[in-house]
Design a protein around this motif. Structure first.
Motif, PDB file in Angstrom:
ATOM      1  N   GLN A 293       0.483  -1.375  -0.033  1.00 58.76           N
ATOM      2  CA  GLN A 293      -0.045  -0.404  -0.361  1.00 58.76           C
ATOM      3  C   GLN A 293       0.586   1.510  -0.150  1.00 58.76           C
ATOM      4  OE1 GLN A 293      -2.995   0.676  -0.267  1.00 58.76           O
ATOM      5  NE2 GLN A 293      -3.966  -2.077  -0.041  1.00 58.76           N
ATOM      6  N   LEU A 294       1.929   1.647   1.115  1.00 60.57           N
ATOM      7  CA  LEU A 294       3.486   2.184   0.807  1.00 60.57           C
ATOM      8  C   LEU A 294       3.220   2.632  -0.225  1.00 60.57           C
ATOM      9  CD1 LEU A 294       4.308   4.851   1.572  1.00 60.57           C
ATOM     10  CD2 LEU A 294       6.033   2.518   2.951  1.00 60.57           C
ATOM     11  N   ALA A 295       3.902   1.314  -1.253  1.00 56.49           N
ATOM     12  CA  ALA A 295       4.214   1.148  -2.922  1.00 56.49           C
ATOM     13  C   ALA A 295       3.627   2.344  -3.360  1.00 56.49           C
ATOM     14  CB  ALA A 295       5.027   0.627  -3.541  1.00 56.49           C
ATOM     15  N   GLY A 296       2.288   1.672  -3.292  1.00 51.75           N
ATOM     16  CA  GLY A 296       1.480   2.028  -4.488  1.00 51.75           C
ATOM     17  C   GLY A 296       1.534   3.232  -4.144  1.00 51.75           C
ATOM     18  N   ALA A 297       0.936   4.055  -3.116  1.00 52.26           N
ATOM     19  CA  ALA A 297       0.934   5.628  -2.604  1.00 52.26           C
ATOM     20  C   ALA A 297       2.243   5.910  -3.057  1.00 52.26           C
ATOM     21  CB  ALA A 297       0.646   5.629  -1.035  1.00 52.26           C
ATOM     22  N   LEU A 298       3.045   5.881  -3.300  1.00 47.11           N
ATOM     23  CA  LEU A 298       4.826   7.100  -3.196  1.00 47.11           C
ATOM     24  C   LEU A 298       4.928   6.808  -5.137  1.00 47.11           C
ATOM     25  CD1 LEU A 298       7.144   5.026  -0.975  1.00 47.11           C
ATOM     26  CD2 LEU A 298       5.715   7.775  -0.960  1.00 47.11           C
ATOM     27  N   ALA A 299       3.666   5.468  -5.705  1.00 43.09           N
ATOM     28  CA  ALA A 299       3.780   5.748  -7.216  1.00 43.09           C
ATOM     29  C   ALA A 299       2.700   6.411  -8.001  1.00 43.09           C
ATOM     30  CB  ALA A 299       3.776   4.434  -7.730  1.00 43.09           C
ATOM     31  N   GLY A 300       2.149   6.783  -6.843  1.00 37.62           N
ATOM     32  CA  GLY A 300       0.815   7.416  -7.173  1.00 37.62           C
ATOM     33  C   GLY A 300       0.957   9.017  -8.190  1.00 37.62           C
ATOM     34  N   SER A 301      -0.319   9.766  -8.757  1.00 35.15           N
ATOM     35  CA  SER A 301       0.097  10.802  -8.586  1.00 35.15           C
ATOM     36  C   SER A 301       0.730  12.149  -7.726  1.00 35.15           C
ATOM     37  CB  SER A 301      -1.113  11.435  -9.143  1.00 35.15           C
ATOM     38  OG  SER A 301      -2.152  11.196  -7.882  1.00 35.15           O
ATOM     39  N   GLU A 302       0.497  13.211  -7.791  1.00 28.89           N
ATOM     40  CA  GLU A 302       1.379  14.525  -6.677  1.00 28.89           C
ATOM     41  C   GLU A 302       0.252  14.755  -6.040  1.00 28.89           C
ATOM     42  OE1 GLU A 302       0.989  18.349  -9.159  1.00 28.89           O
ATOM     43  OE2 GLU A 302       3.222  17.395 -10.521  1.00 28.89           O
ATOM     44  N   ASP A 303      -1.140  14.153  -6.145  1.00 28.59           N
ATOM     45  CA  ASP A 303      -1.911  14.275  -4.773  1.00 28.59           C
ATOM     46  C   ASP A 303      -1.716  13.081  -4.017  1.00 28.59           C
ATOM     47  OD1 ASP A 303      -3.177  16.856  -5.633  1.00 28.59           O
ATOM     48  OD2 ASP A 303      -4.459  15.918  -6.944  1.00 28.59           O
ATOM     49  N   LEU A 304      -0.977  12.966  -3.376  1.00 28.42           N
ATOM     50  CA  LEU A 304      -0.681  11.662  -2.580  1.00 28.42           C
ATOM     51  C   LEU A 304      -1.197  10.831  -1.647  1.00 28.42           C
ATOM     52  CD1 LEU A 304       3.279  12.182  -1.333  1.00 28.42           C
ATOM     53  CD2 LEU A 304       2.315  10.771  -2.854  1.00 28.42           C
ATOM     54  N   PRO A 305      -1.893   9.554  -1.418  1.00 29.01           N
ATOM     55  CA  PRO A 305      -3.018  10.105  -0.866  1.00 29.01           C
ATOM     56  C   PRO A 305      -2.445   8.740   0.475  1.00 29.01           C
ATOM     57  CG  PRO A 305      -1.984   7.549  -2.167  1.00 29.01           C
ATOM     58  CD  PRO A 305      -1.834   8.360  -2.696  1.00 29.01           C
ATOM     59  N   ASP A 356       6.094  -6.396  17.755  1.00 30.34           N
ATOM     60  CA  ASP A 356       5.863  -6.004  18.183  1.00 30.34           C
ATOM     61  C   ASP A 356       5.727  -4.738  17.766  1.00 30.34           C
ATOM     62  OD1 ASP A 356       8.697  -5.533  18.786  1.00 30.34           O
ATOM     63  OD2 ASP A 356       8.231  -4.818  20.615  1.00 30.34           O
ATOM     64  N   GLU A 357       6.714  -4.263  15.923  1.00 29.19           N
ATOM     65  CA  GLU A 357       6.333  -3.695  15.377  1.00 29.19           C
ATOM     66  C   GLU A 357       4.882  -2.939  14.453  1.00 29.19           C
ATOM     67  OE1 GLU A 357      11.075  -3.280  15.159  1.00 29.19           O
ATOM     68  OE2 GLU A 357       9.532  -4.354  13.782  1.00 29.19           O
ATOM     69  N   PHE A 358       4.227  -2.295  14.386  1.00 23.95           N
ATOM     70  CA  PHE A 358       3.487  -1.102  13.671  1.00 23.95           C
ATOM     71  C   PHE A 358       3.995   0.039  12.620  1.00 23.95           C
ATOM     72  CE2 PHE A 358       2.130  -3.885  17.455  1.00 23.95           C
ATOM     73  CZ  PHE A 358       1.130  -4.342  17.481  1.00 23.95           C
ATOM     74  N   LEU A 359       2.496  -0.509  12.029  1.00 24.67           N
ATOM     75  CA  LEU A 359       3.396   0.425  10.488  1.00 24.67           C
ATOM     76  C   LEU A 359       1.712   1.439  10.963  1.00 24.67           C
ATOM     77  CD1 LEU A 359       5.134   2.376   9.707  1.00 24.67           C
ATOM     78  CD2 LEU A 359       4.442   1.189   7.255  1.00 24.67           C
ATOM     79  N   VAL A 360       1.420   2.596  10.388  1.00 21.21           N
ATOM     80  CA  VAL A 360       0.197   3.312  10.570  1.00 21.21           C
ATOM     81  C   VAL A 360       0.639   4.500   8.620  1.00 21.21           C
ATOM     82  CG1 VAL A 360      -1.392   5.431  10.881  1.00 21.21           C
ATOM     83  CG2 VAL A 360      -0.192   3.398  12.469  1.00 21.21           C
ATOM     84  N   LEU A 361      -0.570   4.276   8.249  1.00 21.57           N
ATOM     85  CA  LEU A 361      -0.291   5.372   6.543  1.00 21.57           C
ATOM     86  C   LEU A 361      -1.150   6.127   7.154  1.00 21.57           C
ATOM     87  CD1 LEU A 361       0.818   2.637   4.096  1.00 21.57           C
ATOM     88  CD2 LEU A 361       2.442   3.653   5.572  1.00 21.57           C
TER      89      LEU A 361
END
Length: 446
Positions: A293-305, A356-361
């Protein structure tokens, strides 16, 4: 001169008669002439048809000897109805008795015709054996086809040019929610059925847009499409279907639609897909999905999701596992996951990287003050005491924050590294937990 013309006329008549006799002798249909109920002439086809060795076995015999008793009465009525020369009966089926004891089905036409200087009856006899054999074979094939189709687990429905159902096998009735023993869809249209059609995305599917409608309109064969039906009993069934013309060479042909019930398969596939992309302990997105999901966001348009990434690590979680056991540690992780989801917005995505590691977008573009407030809320929720199997456990978390820009050039791995680094900076600044340590590339720790 007159005598020559008479001689020529007589020769012509004889030649014509000879041609007629030759035609009658070689025709594949039987020709029989009877007079006063007695056979006076038969051609070769009749000899073969009645299993005789030659014509002498038949000529002079009563006509009724070669007619099955069940057909005699109707034959005599037809003969009596022929009054004048040239009158003929309608083509009629009857049964003949052969000399070898067998019977043969034939179609006959009787004609009142001159025979020498008197009238007799000429009968044209057409052997129906080949036709009856072909019809029997076709009936057998149809019965075989019907039996096979009725036993299929796949639904099969034949739909005419007006969209009406000509036939439906028991499997189709069962899939549509009808009782196979009492239900009958013949004559109904799909719109008449107590169900709602759905496309592959579970949206209502008008009948005119169903692939079978396209097959009827264009003659095109369509295979492998997925559609659903919401039945009257409340069940939703998913089907994989194909449609083609029943008789491709006929522009007025009906269409046959066949479909298999893939409801369980579809559910299993979705379950497998879910298991492949979600953490089995917490139900959160797993490492693979969250990074995708992070990779998809970085590859998106100028308006980053995605505007901001949070890296969350539980402080001293190893102590919980070592002193209280992994079962309680797992319970703590499950409760932490639930609290994270409640503290975040519906449009944010939270995943477990492992341990015990979490990542939030975080989605959107929150203001700094809003971001600080959100991070404080997450930290506050996670610090609330946890009661697990009689133990009161306090869990603190270190949170690393890295922001994404509209001109972001980092890879997902680089973003993850920066967020991880910000989290470790936060751990080293526990004395100033409410402050923020800024890092390069708009990264800071909380």
């Amino acid at each position: 001169m007159g005598e020559d013309r008479a001689a020529n006329s007589s020769a012509d008549a004889e030649q014509l008669a000879q041609r007629y006799r030759s035609l009658v002798e070689h025709t594949p249909d039987g020709i029989c002439v009877h007079e006063d109920g007695v056979v006076v002439y038969v051609n070769r086809a009749t000899v073969r048809l009645l299993a005789a060795e030659d014509a002498d076995q038949l000529i002079g015999q009563p006509l009724t000897r070669f007619v099955h008793p069940d057909s005699v009465s109707a034959m005599l009525e037809r003969i009596d109805s022929l009054e004048g020369e040239g009158s003929a009966s309608k083509p009629t089926e009857m049964t003949l008795s052969r000399l070898d004891g067998h019977t043969v089905q034939v179609e006959t036409v009787s004609v009142r015709t001159p025979w020498f200087d008197r009238l007799a009856y000429q009968v044209v006899i057409h052997d129906l054996t080949a036709q009856r054999t072909a019809e029997a074979a076709q009936r057998k094939a149809e019965q075989h086809f019907t039996t096979v189709v009725s036993q299929l687990e796949e639904g099969v429905v034949v739909i005419d040019r007006n969209g009406r159902i000509e036939s439906a096998n028991p499997a189709a009735l069962r899939i549509f929610g009808s009782n196979p023993s009492t239900g009958d869809l013949t004559g109904s249209t799909i719109d008449d059925l107590p169900l709602v059609l759905l496309d592959a995305n579970a949206k209502p599917l008008p009948t005119a847009r169903h692939p079978v409608a396209r097959t009827l309109a264009t003659g095109e064969t369509i295979t492998g499409y997925v559609f659903g039906v919401d039945r009257e009993d409340g069940q939703r069934r998913w089907l994989s279907g194909s449609s083609r013309l029943l008789n491709p060479g006929d522009p007025h042909s009906a269409a046959v639609s066949s479909f298999a019930d893939i409801t369980e398969f579809r559910a299993s596939r979705r379950q497998l897909e879910y298991q492949a992309t979600h953490d089995s302990l917490t139900g959160l997105a797993n490492r693979s999905l969250i990074l995708a999901q992070l990779a998809g966001a970085l590859a998106g348009s100028e308006d980053l999701p995605v505007s901001t990434v949070l890296f969350i690590d539980l402080d001293d979680f190893k102590v919980i596992n070592d002193t209280l056991g992994h079962a309680i540690g797992d319970t703590v992780l499950q409760i932490v996951a639930q609290r994270l989801q409640r503290a975040l917005r519906a449009e944010d995505l939270v995943g477990r990287l492992g341990g015990d590691e979490f990542l939030v977008l975080l989605s959107g573009a929150p203001r700094t003050v809003d971001l600080d407030s959100l991070v404080d809320r997450v930290r506050s929720k996670m610090s609330e005491p946890i009661i697990a199997r009689g133990h009161r456990i306090e869990v603190n978390a270190s949170i690393g924050v890295t922001a994404l820009s509209s001109e972001e050039h980092r890879t997902p791995e680089a973003v993850l590294h920066d967020a991880d680094l910000a989290m470790y900076r936060a751990k080293t600044n526990r004395d100033d937990a409410l402050g923020a340590t800024r890092l390069p590339n708009s990264t800071h720790a909380s």
